[in-house]
Motif scaffolding. Structure first.
Motif, mmCIF file in Angstrom:
data_model
loop_
_atom_site.group_PDB
_atom_site.id
_atom_site.type_symbol
_atom_site.label_atom_id
_atom_site.label_comp_id
_atom_site.label_asym_id
_atom_site.label_seq_id
_atom_site.Cartn_x
_atom_site.Cartn_y
_atom_site.Cartn_z
ATOM 1 N N ASP A 147 -2.893 3.174 -5.477
ATOM 2 C CA ASP A 147 -1.821 3.167 -4.479
ATOM 3 C C ASP A 147 -1.657 1.792 -3.829
ATOM 4 O O ASP A 147 -0.946 1.648 -2.844
ATOM 5 N N VAL A 148 -2.294 0.787 -4.409
ATOM 6 C CA VAL A 148 -2.136 -0.601 -3.969
ATOM 7 C C VAL A 148 -1.487 -1.361 -5.124
ATOM 8 O O VAL A 148 -2.004 -1.359 -6.245
ATOM 9 N N ASP B 231 3.611 3.868 -5.496
ATOM 10 C CA ASP B 231 3.719 4.993 -6.424
ATOM 11 C C ASP B 231 4.143 4.448 -7.786
ATOM 12 O O ASP B 231 5.320 4.150 -8.003
ATOM 13 N N ARG C 295 0.865 -1.185 0.000
ATOM 14 C CA ARG C 295 0.000 0.000 0.000
ATOM 15 C C ARG C 295 0.899 1.232 0.000
ATOM 16 O O ARG C 295 2.042 1.166 0.419
ATOM 17 N N GLY C 296 0.385 2.343 -0.488
ATOM 18 C CA GLY C 296 1.216 3.534 -0.623
ATOM 19 C C GLY C 296 2.130 3.437 -1.840
ATOM 20 O O GLY C 296 3.139 4.122 -1.936
#
Length: 192
Positions: free
Chosen positions: A99-100, A34, A31-32
């Protein structure tokens, strides 16, 4: 009656296709994530065996942004037996939120496979990637080799996630000409 059969067949087809992009139980995509930082070239350090990369060396994947919001995928490897490069061009799309790190990738028309980054260096220098099942695993890096200690850690992370790390293949990071010997480190895919 026929329309019910058609609906049933369509539903079955959708379930089967969705199963090819699913995340293996217990694997949690990063997660998060980019996507912009993930773009560029990644080198294959290790993988579980599958027919579409068998016999290749100097394997890489290059990811570029597509105008439709997806990601273009160019997989490339050198086939020493044929003395030529083999390439496969495909496209990937996020399965859910951008973002996953869970995508579906296709190299063959409407058929997609899962691509799930479940461990990622904070500086986007290495990644552990699962396919739709634990039969598919890739250790990728921005450089053709990883330090031996780091590679051991990544293999252990994959083992703890339930992958058969004893079956990992470590392709040579450079072109291997047919019949030419290699000098290799004690841990393939690692820097000497």
């Amino acid at each position: 009656m026929i329309s019910a059969l058609k609906r049933g067949a369509l539903l079955l087809l959708l379930v089967l296709l969705a199963g090819c992009t699913g995340v293996p139980e217990g694997i949690k995509p990063v997660r998060g994530f980019d996507a912009q930082r993930y773009l560029g070239t990644w080198h294959e350090i290790a993988r579980l065996d599958h027919r579409f990369e068998r016999g290749l060396s100097a394997i890489s994947a290059t990811y570029t942004a597509r105008e439709d919001g997806g990601i273009q995928v160019l997989n490339r490897g050198y086939d020493a037996a044929r003395g030529e490069w083999r390439e496969a061009l495909g496209h990937a799309y996020f399965i859910g939120a951008r973002d996953v790190a869970s995508l579906k990738v296709s190299f063959f028309g409407p058929f997609y496979g899962g691509y799930h980054v479940f461990a990622l260096d904070p500086d986007y220098q290495w990644a552990l990637v699962s396919g739709p099942s634990r039969k598919y695993l890739w250790i990728l890096a921005r450089q053709p080799r990883l330090p031996a200690d780091l590679l051991r850690q990544l293999v252990e992370t994959a083992r703890q996630a339930g992958f058969d790390t004893d079956a990992l293949i470590y392709p040579e990071p450079r072109i291997r000409e047919a019949g030419s010997p290699f000098q290799s480190s004690s841990i393939k895919g690692a820097e000497s």
